[in-house]
Design a protein around this motif. Structure first.
Motif, PDB file in Angstrom:
ATOM      1  N   HIS A 191     -20.904 -61.310 -24.713  1.00 42.24           N
ATOM      2  CA  HIS A 191     -20.984 -59.638 -24.694  1.00 42.24           C
ATOM      3  C   HIS A 191     -20.509 -59.403 -26.038  1.00 42.24           C
ATOM      4  O   HIS A 191     -19.768 -59.912 -27.037  1.00 42.24           O
ATOM      5  CB  HIS A 191     -20.127 -59.259 -23.617  1.00 42.24           C
ATOM      6  N   LYS A 192     -20.921 -58.171 -26.313  1.00 39.33           N
ATOM      7  CA  LYS A 192     -20.072 -57.428 -27.580  1.00 39.33           C
ATOM      8  C   LYS A 192     -18.505 -57.548 -27.666  1.00 39.33           C
ATOM      9  O   LYS A 192     -18.137 -57.428 -26.495  1.00 39.33           O
ATOM     10  CB  LYS A 192     -20.530 -56.064 -27.828  1.00 39.33           C
ATOM     11  N   LYS A 193     -18.007 -57.901 -28.614  1.00 37.80           N
ATOM     12  CA  LYS A 193     -16.536 -58.005 -28.597  1.00 37.80           C
ATOM     13  C   LYS A 193     -15.957 -59.132 -27.659  1.00 37.80           C
ATOM     14  O   LYS A 193     -14.678 -58.971 -27.603  1.00 37.80           O
ATOM     15  CB  LYS A 193     -15.901 -56.431 -28.338  1.00 37.80           C
ATOM     16  N   GLY A 194     -16.561 -60.142 -27.467  1.00 36.87           N
ATOM     17  CA  GLY A 194     -16.367 -61.205 -26.577  1.00 36.87           C
ATOM     18  C   GLY A 194     -15.669 -62.082 -27.358  1.00 36.87           C
ATOM     19  O   GLY A 194     -15.870 -62.291 -28.774  1.00 36.87           O
ATOM     20  N   THR A 195     -15.328 -63.395 -26.895  1.00 40.80           N
ATOM     21  CA  THR A 195     -14.615 -64.634 -27.542  1.00 40.80           C
ATOM     22  C   THR A 195     -15.671 -65.119 -28.551  1.00 40.80           C
ATOM     23  O   THR A 195     -15.632 -65.566 -29.665  1.00 40.80           O
ATOM     24  CB  THR A 195     -14.023 -65.539 -26.768  1.00 40.80           C
ATOM     25  N   PHE A 196     -16.998 -65.360 -27.715  1.00 41.41           N
ATOM     26  CA  PHE A 196     -18.114 -66.114 -28.298  1.00 41.41           C
ATOM     27  C   PHE A 196     -19.294 -65.124 -28.661  1.00 41.41           C
ATOM     28  O   PHE A 196     -19.522 -64.126 -27.865  1.00 41.41           O
ATOM     29  CB  PHE A 196     -18.717 -67.085 -27.607  1.00 41.41           C
ATOM     30  N   ASN A 222     -15.547 -65.116 -20.145  1.00 39.47           N
ATOM     31  CA  ASN A 222     -14.316 -64.712 -20.741  1.00 39.47           C
ATOM     32  C   ASN A 222     -13.942 -63.696 -19.671  1.00 39.47           C
ATOM     33  O   ASN A 222     -14.308 -62.800 -18.931  1.00 39.47           O
ATOM     34  CB  ASN A 222     -14.593 -63.702 -21.788  1.00 39.47           C
ATOM     35  N   ALA A 223     -12.331 -64.020 -19.487  1.00 37.79           N
ATOM     36  CA  ALA A 223     -11.707 -63.033 -18.895  1.00 37.79           C
ATOM     37  C   ALA A 223     -11.284 -61.713 -19.739  1.00 37.79           C
ATOM     38  O   ALA A 223     -11.385 -61.810 -20.755  1.00 37.79           O
ATOM     39  CB  ALA A 223     -10.481 -63.753 -18.213  1.00 37.79           C
ATOM     40  N   PRO A 224     -10.719 -60.686 -19.098  1.00 38.16           N
ATOM     41  CA  PRO A 224     -10.404 -59.490 -19.842  1.00 38.16           C
ATOM     42  C   PRO A 224      -9.404 -60.102 -20.951  1.00 38.16           C
ATOM     43  O   PRO A 224      -9.409 -59.380 -22.033  1.00 38.16           O
ATOM     44  CB  PRO A 224      -9.747 -58.565 -18.854  1.00 38.16           C
ATOM     45  N   ASP A 225      -8.590 -60.972 -20.689  1.00 40.53           N
ATOM     46  CA  ASP A 225      -7.563 -61.253 -21.855  1.00 40.53           C
ATOM     47  C   ASP A 225      -8.184 -62.333 -22.864  1.00 40.53           C
ATOM     48  O   ASP A 225      -7.178 -63.062 -23.599  1.00 40.53           O
ATOM     49  CB  ASP A 225      -6.180 -61.687 -21.046  1.00 40.53           C
ATOM     50  N   LYS A 226      -9.498 -62.676 -22.805  1.00 33.12           N
ATOM     51  CA  LYS A 226     -10.062 -63.594 -23.608  1.00 33.12           C
ATOM     52  C   LYS A 226     -10.037 -65.059 -23.113  1.00 33.12           C
ATOM     53  O   LYS A 226     -10.695 -65.903 -23.983  1.00 33.12           O
ATOM     54  CB  LYS A 226      -9.802 -63.364 -25.105  1.00 33.12           C
TER      55      LYS A 226
END
Length: 547
Positions: A107-112, A272-276
């Motif tokens: 997703h946008k702004k995700g880890t990957f 991804n969890a909310p805390d990445k």
């Protein structure tokens, strides 16, 4: 495999020989070391203070996976090694391991992101030597949602699609142990090392061991002693006054299980969890299980449990990634928690500490192995037994032979023939009094060992007065006589996983399982009372009423 009925004889056997290697710890690491050593021609003893796989090896995410996230930490060598091991573990035990296509949404702004996912998975394929039909695919947002409609669509850019391998960690450990015994190792559960024995040069030459079931004591003599006690490695090291100072740190991982009626996941995911942090969500046998957490742990190593905070963390991760899935704590059917022993690295968070294994030897000669992953158990064993072999040099032991060695139950003709093997055996099951479905369940669980269960079923069909289903009854007899199960918890948690993935069956059958095992093993009144309390306690903890 030896029987629990014969454990006194096994215990006494350990007292009469000097072994080449004594392994302390009956989890996947110790089991792998015992198998590697005995198949090179070494004489091997293994002792475990609880049941086999009772620690971390029955409490993992139950994946033989390559550690994709470690690429981000530039653990290239580890990813390459364990990635290649996945298929080896699979082919040697296809009945307890199977390929699982995994979806990695971004997703946008995700880890990957699209580029990092594509490159990361391509590098992963190359490092792990992934076969052509299992190489990664990149999916559009629409294709990703087709794979899993429950996914959060807002900000979804697409997904990576790649293969991991799902396993039953405790059963995998049992199959390794059983193969080691078949090859000549002497292995015993509920046998705790109490102290070490030294020679005049202060070298360890054995250990004093106490039978946890009857308090008998023996001394096991061995040329080399390996500490593979998992979370207890420091407790074992503390018995060796001449050990060097290697700093270890324990971290806890928690998983939760939810019925697919409430979380109807159709596709295994890594998200991804909310805390990445990265989390797995995996469908299995009508359930969805989700994990894991990663926090430093300083509690009761023997009985780590999920806390309300652990569960809420995972529920929040589910709610964030699957916004239309309305699950709360009341929907969590069961939980489990495991503890990982990692080599401590100053200033790093739990999820940042390397999962690579390390082997070291104290001044007294005690080998210790810590860290590592389930997937890498065979290579870890090869590494430490190579060193032991060199130190025992005069005896000319051969090279590692476990790469293409079928584990116990693995004689099904490899992955190519397993489906045909299942079809044949499930039909055969009916001639022993089992249903087609029962036959299928048992052959998928026990592989080429299933014929023994069929024979137990055939015998029990006319002789048993138990109200248990015939298939479960056959499993109890097999667990006791062929897998050294001693307590009902051994059977209901580690031999079958019933507490985790079929908690209603656990509730329904636990008392009758206790009765049948008591009749077979002649429990004392004190044991019956102890095991009854243990069954209730574990149930309460798994369903969070004991938190």
């Amino acid at each position: 495999m030896k029987s629990s009925v014969e454990r006194e004889q096994i215990f006494n056997t350990l007292n009469f020989y000097e072994f080449d290697v004594l392994v302390i710890g009956g989890g996947i690491t110790g089991a792998g070391i015992a198998l590697d050593a005995v198949t090179r021609g070494m004489s091997v003893a293994l002792v475990e203070m609880q049941d086999f796989a009772a620690g971390t090896s029955s409490r993992s995410t139950k994946l033989v996976h390559g550690g994709l996230r470690y690429l981000k930490q530039f653990e290239v060598k580890m990813v390459a090694e364990v990635g290649k091991e996945r298929e080896i573990v699979y082919e040697n035990a296809v009945h307890v391991t199977e390929p699982e296509w995994m979806l990695l949404p971004f997703h946008k702004k995700g880890t990957f992101g699209p580029m990092t996912t594509s490159v990361g998975l391509k590098v992963y394929d190359l490092l792990a030597g992934v076969k052509k039909e299992e190489k990664r695919h990149m999916l559009s947002a629409e294709e990703t949602l087709q794979k899993e409609p429950l996914l959060k669509s807002k900000g979804l850019l697409g997904g990576g699609y790649y293969v991991e391998y799902r396993t039953d960690d405790a059963r995998l450990t049992m199959e390794v142990i059983k193969k080691a015994i078949e090859k000549g190792a002497v292995c015993l559960n509920y046998a705790k090392v109490r102290s070490f024995v030294y020679n005049d040069n202060n070298d360890i030459v054995g250990a004093e061991v106490i039978d946890q079931l009857n308090t008998k004591k023996i001394t096991i003599h061995a040329k080399k002693v390996v500490n593979a006690a998992g979370p207890w490695v420091d407790s074992v090291r503390a018995l060796d006054a001449i050990d060097n100072n290697k700093k270890l740190r324990l971290t806890k991982g928690v998983h939760i299980v939810i019925d697919q009626q409430f979380f109807p996941l159709q596709q295994a995911l890594y998200f991804n969890a909310p805390d990445k942090r990265m989390i797995f969500a995996i469908p299995r046998e009508g359930k969805t299980y989700v994990g894991t957490t990663d926090t430093f742990f300083e509690g009761d190593i023997q009985n780590p449990v999920a806390t309300i905070e652990d569960v809420q963390y995972l529920l929040k991760a589910i709610q964030d990634m699957f916004p239309n899935v309305q699950v709360t704590q009341q929907h969590v059917e069961s939980t489990w928690a495991g503890v990982r022993p990692l080599i401590y690295e100053e200033g790093k968070d739990p999820s940042e500490i390397s999962r690579k294994d390390e082997i070291w030897q104290s001044n007294s000669g005690l080998f210790t192995i810590a860290g590592g992953k389930l997937t890498g158990y065979r290579k870890m064993a090869e590494s430490i037994v190579d060193t032991i072999s060199k130190q025992l040099g005069d005896y000319n032991y051969g090279p590692c032979v476990t790469k293409h060695l079928e584990l116990s139950g693995g004689g099904v003709g490899g992955s190519e023939n397993f489906r045909a093997f299942i079809a044949n055996k499930e039909r055969l099951a009916q001639s022993y009094g089992l249903t087609l479905g029962e036959g299928r369940r048992l052959v998928k669980l026990y592989g080429s060992n299933v014929d023994k269960l069929f024979k137990y079923a055939h015998l029990l069909k006319t002789t048993s007065t138990s109200s248990l289903p015939l298939g479960i009854l056959a499993q109890i007899y097999y667990a006791i006589h062929d897998e050294m199960a001693y307590s009902p918890v051994d059977f209901l948690v580690r031999r079958t996983g019933m507490l985790y993935f079929n908690v209603e069956q656990y509730k329904k059958y636990k008392d009758e399982v206790l009765q049948v095992m008591s009749d077979l093993l002649n429990y004392s009144e004190q044991e019956i009372e102890k095991f009854d309390k243990q069954l209730v306690k574990l149930l309460m903890q798994a369903i969070l009423e004991g938190s």
